[in-house]
Write a protein that holds these residues in place. Structure first.
Motif, PDB file in Angstrom:
ATOM      1  N   ARG A  98      59.379 -37.343  20.757  1.00 23.87           N
ATOM      2  CA  ARG A  98      60.426 -36.728  19.933  1.00 23.87           C
ATOM      3  C   ARG A  98      59.857 -35.570  19.113  1.00 23.87           C
ATOM      4  O   ARG A  98      60.487 -34.526  18.966  1.00 23.87           O
ATOM      5  CB  ARG A  98      61.033 -37.775  18.996  1.00 23.87           C
ATOM      6  CG  ARG A  98      62.219 -38.504  19.598  1.00 23.87           C
ATOM      7  CD  ARG A  98      63.081 -39.130  18.514  1.00 23.87           C
ATOM      8  NE  ARG A  98      62.331 -39.960  17.569  1.00 23.87           N
ATOM      9  CZ  ARG A  98      61.999 -41.225  17.782  1.00 23.87           C
ATOM     10  NH1 ARG A  98      62.341 -41.830  18.905  1.00 23.87           N
ATOM     11  NH2 ARG A  98      61.330 -41.903  16.883  1.00 23.87           N
ATOM     12  N   ARG A  99      58.650 -35.777  18.586  1.00 26.15           N
ATOM     13  CA  ARG A  99      58.022 -34.707  17.797  1.00 26.15           C
ATOM     14  C   ARG A  99      57.785 -33.482  18.657  1.00 26.15           C
ATOM     15  O   ARG A  99      58.067 -32.355  18.245  1.00 26.15           O
ATOM     16  CB  ARG A  99      56.691 -35.201  17.215  1.00 26.15           C
ATOM     17  CG  ARG A  99      56.818 -35.702  15.799  1.00 26.15           C
ATOM     18  CD  ARG A  99      55.475 -35.797  15.123  1.00 26.15           C
ATOM     19  NE  ARG A  99      54.506 -36.571  15.901  1.00 26.15           N
ATOM     20  CZ  ARG A  99      54.391 -37.925  15.833  1.00 26.15           C
ATOM     21  NH1 ARG A  99      55.172 -38.614  15.042  1.00 26.15           N
ATOM     22  NH2 ARG A  99      53.502 -38.543  16.562  1.00 26.15           N
ATOM     23  N   ASP A 100      57.276 -33.704  19.876  1.00 24.43           N
ATOM     24  CA  ASP A 100      57.029 -32.572  20.784  1.00 24.43           C
ATOM     25  C   ASP A 100      58.328 -31.849  21.098  1.00 24.43           C
ATOM     26  O   ASP A 100      58.394 -30.622  21.072  1.00 24.43           O
ATOM     27  CB  ASP A 100      56.383 -33.056  22.085  1.00 24.43           C
ATOM     28  CG  ASP A 100      54.971 -33.570  21.855  1.00 24.43           C
ATOM     29  OD1 ASP A 100      54.425 -33.287  20.760  1.00 24.43           O
ATOM     30  OD2 ASP A 100      54.432 -34.249  22.741  1.00 24.43           O
ATOM     31  N   ALA A 101      59.362 -32.620  21.380  1.00 26.71           N
ATOM     32  CA  ALA A 101      60.645 -32.016  21.723  1.00 26.71           C
ATOM     33  C   ALA A 101      61.199 -31.229  20.541  1.00 26.71           C
ATOM     34  O   ALA A 101      61.760 -30.146  20.708  1.00 26.71           O
ATOM     35  CB  ALA A 101      61.632 -33.098  22.142  1.00 26.71           C
ATOM     36  N   ARG A 102      60.994 -31.767  19.337  1.00 25.25           N
ATOM     37  CA  ARG A 102      61.493 -31.080  18.152  1.00 25.25           C
ATOM     38  C   ARG A 102      60.762 -29.752  17.963  1.00 25.25           C
ATOM     39  O   ARG A 102      61.387 -28.730  17.661  1.00 25.25           O
ATOM     40  CB  ARG A 102      61.284 -31.984  16.938  1.00 25.25           C
ATOM     41  CG  ARG A 102      62.277 -31.713  15.830  1.00 25.25           C
ATOM     42  CD  ARG A 102      62.158 -32.704  14.691  1.00 25.25           C
ATOM     43  NE  ARG A 102      62.591 -34.051  15.063  1.00 25.25           N
ATOM     44  CZ  ARG A 102      61.938 -35.167  14.757  1.00 25.25           C
ATOM     45  NH1 ARG A 102      60.824 -35.117  14.066  1.00 25.25           N
ATOM     46  NH2 ARG A 102      62.398 -36.335  15.127  1.00 25.25           N
ATOM     47  N   LEU A 104      59.263 -27.939  20.283  1.00 22.88           N
ATOM     48  CA  LEU A 104      59.697 -27.011  21.334  1.00 22.88           C
ATOM     49  C   LEU A 104      61.064 -26.435  21.013  1.00 22.88           C
ATOM     50  O   LEU A 104      61.331 -25.259  21.231  1.00 22.88           O
ATOM     51  CB  LEU A 104      59.738 -27.735  22.685  1.00 22.88           C
ATOM     52  CG  LEU A 104      58.385 -27.967  23.355  1.00 22.88           C
ATOM     53  CD1 LEU A 104      58.551 -28.851  24.576  1.00 22.88           C
ATOM     54  CD2 LEU A 104      57.761 -26.639  23.749  1.00 22.88           C
ATOM     55  N   SER A 105      61.934 -27.272  20.481  1.00 23.41           N
ATOM     56  CA  SER A 105      63.283 -26.824  20.150  1.00 23.41           C
ATOM     57  C   SER A 105      63.232 -25.772  19.044  1.00 23.41           C
ATOM     58  O   SER A 105      63.955 -24.782  19.092  1.00 23.41           O
ATOM     59  CB  SER A 105      64.121 -28.021  19.712  1.00 23.41           C
ATOM     60  OG  SER A 105      65.361 -27.586  19.239  1.00 23.41           O
ATOM     61  N   ARG A 106      62.338 -25.992  18.051  1.00 24.12           N
ATOM     62  CA  ARG A 106      62.209 -25.007  16.968  1.00 24.12           C
ATOM     63  C   ARG A 106      61.758 -23.663  17.514  1.00 24.12           C
ATOM     64  O   ARG A 106      62.270 -22.625  17.120  1.00 24.12           O
ATOM     65  CB  ARG A 106      61.206 -25.514  15.936  1.00 24.12           C
ATOM     66  CG  ARG A 106      61.797 -26.504  14.991  1.00 24.12           C
ATOM     67  CD  ARG A 106      60.974 -26.622  13.710  1.00 24.12           C
ATOM     68  NE  ARG A 106      61.304 -27.860  13.038  1.00 24.12           N
ATOM     69  CZ  ARG A 106      60.561 -28.959  13.060  1.00 24.12           C
ATOM     70  NH1 ARG A 106      59.424 -28.970  13.713  1.00 24.12           N
ATOM     71  NH2 ARG A 106      60.938 -30.034  12.424  1.00 24.12           N
ATOM     72  N   ARG A 108      62.116 -22.579  20.535  1.00 25.44           N
ATOM     73  CA  ARG A 108      63.145 -22.019  21.405  1.00 25.44           C
ATOM     74  C   ARG A 108      64.267 -21.386  20.591  1.00 25.44           C
ATOM     75  O   ARG A 108      64.833 -20.382  20.975  1.00 25.44           O
ATOM     76  CB  ARG A 108      63.712 -23.134  22.295  1.00 25.44           C
ATOM     77  CG  ARG A 108      64.137 -22.622  23.640  1.00 25.44           C
ATOM     78  CD  ARG A 108      64.624 -23.712  24.558  1.00 25.44           C
ATOM     79  NE  ARG A 108      63.572 -24.623  24.988  1.00 25.44           N
ATOM     80  CZ  ARG A 108      63.607 -25.941  24.772  1.00 25.44           C
ATOM     81  NH1 ARG A 108      64.600 -26.493  24.152  1.00 25.44           N
ATOM     82  NH2 ARG A 108      62.617 -26.691  25.188  1.00 25.44           N
ATOM     83  N   HIS A 109      64.611 -22.019  19.458  1.00 26.71           N
ATOM     84  CA  HIS A 109      65.732 -21.528  18.672  1.00 26.71           C
ATOM     85  C   HIS A 109      65.326 -20.602  17.530  1.00 26.71           C
ATOM     86  O   HIS A 109      66.179 -20.175  16.768  1.00 26.71           O
ATOM     87  CB  HIS A 109      66.533 -22.710  18.094  1.00 26.71           C
ATOM     88  CG  HIS A 109      67.250 -23.468  19.147  1.00 26.71           C
ATOM     89  ND1 HIS A 109      66.829 -24.709  19.564  1.00 26.71           N
ATOM     90  CD2 HIS A 109      68.337 -23.156  19.889  1.00 26.71           C
ATOM     91  CE1 HIS A 109      67.643 -25.133  20.512  1.00 26.71           C
ATOM     92  NE2 HIS A 109      68.567 -24.213  20.740  1.00 26.71           N
ATOM     93  N   SER A 110      64.073 -20.341  17.396  1.00 25.37           N
ATOM     94  CA  SER A 110      63.652 -19.498  16.270  1.00 25.37           C
ATOM     95  C   SER A 110      63.990 -18.048  16.578  1.00 25.37           C
ATOM     96  O   SER A 110      64.097 -17.636  17.735  1.00 25.37           O
ATOM     97  CB  SER A 110      62.159 -19.644  16.012  1.00 25.37           C
ATOM     98  OG  SER A 110      61.450 -19.046  17.078  1.00 25.37           O
TER      99      SER A 110
END
Length: 115
Positions: A98-102, A104-106, A108-110
């Motif tokens: 979950r931490r890794d996905a979070r 990566l999401s940051r 991607r959306h930054s």
């Protein structure tokens, strides 16, 4: 207001209604229960006489009921099993994922540009 000629007079209608009322009250005063040998018409289910079930029919019904209850118990057990807490090792692995996905999401959306 005048009445048409072909319609019966009020007195005749009143006499017919009184005669019919006597017949109706006599019919209603009769015993309401039908004779046992005369066939019954349609009756609502709560007024029908009970037919005793055979032993085989009772056993069959109980078998179906037991099977239905067992299946429900299995479904309940499976539902409870799925809500049980997982082992610690399993939770740690999921938390890391979950931490890794979070992260990566940051990224991607930054709005920061990575050159």
């Amino acid at each position: 207001m005048s009445t048409p000629e072909e319609s019966p007079s009020l007195d005749d209608a009143l006499a017919r209604a009184r005669a019919a009322a006597k017949d109706i009250s006599a019919a209603l005063d009769e015993d309401q229960e039908p004779e046992s040998d005369e066939p019954l018409g349609w009756q609502p289910i709560w007024k029908r006489p009970r037919k005793p079930k055979s032993k085989a029919a009772k056993k069959q019904e109980l078998r179906k009921q037991r099977r239905r209850l067992q299946d429900a118990g299995k479904r309940r057990l499976a539902a409870a099993q799925s809500r049980r807490p997982r082992s610690r090792q399993n939770r740690i692995g999921n938390a890391a994922a979950r931490r890794d996905a979070r992260a990566l999401s940051r990224v991607r959306h930054s709005t920061a540009w990575l050159w």
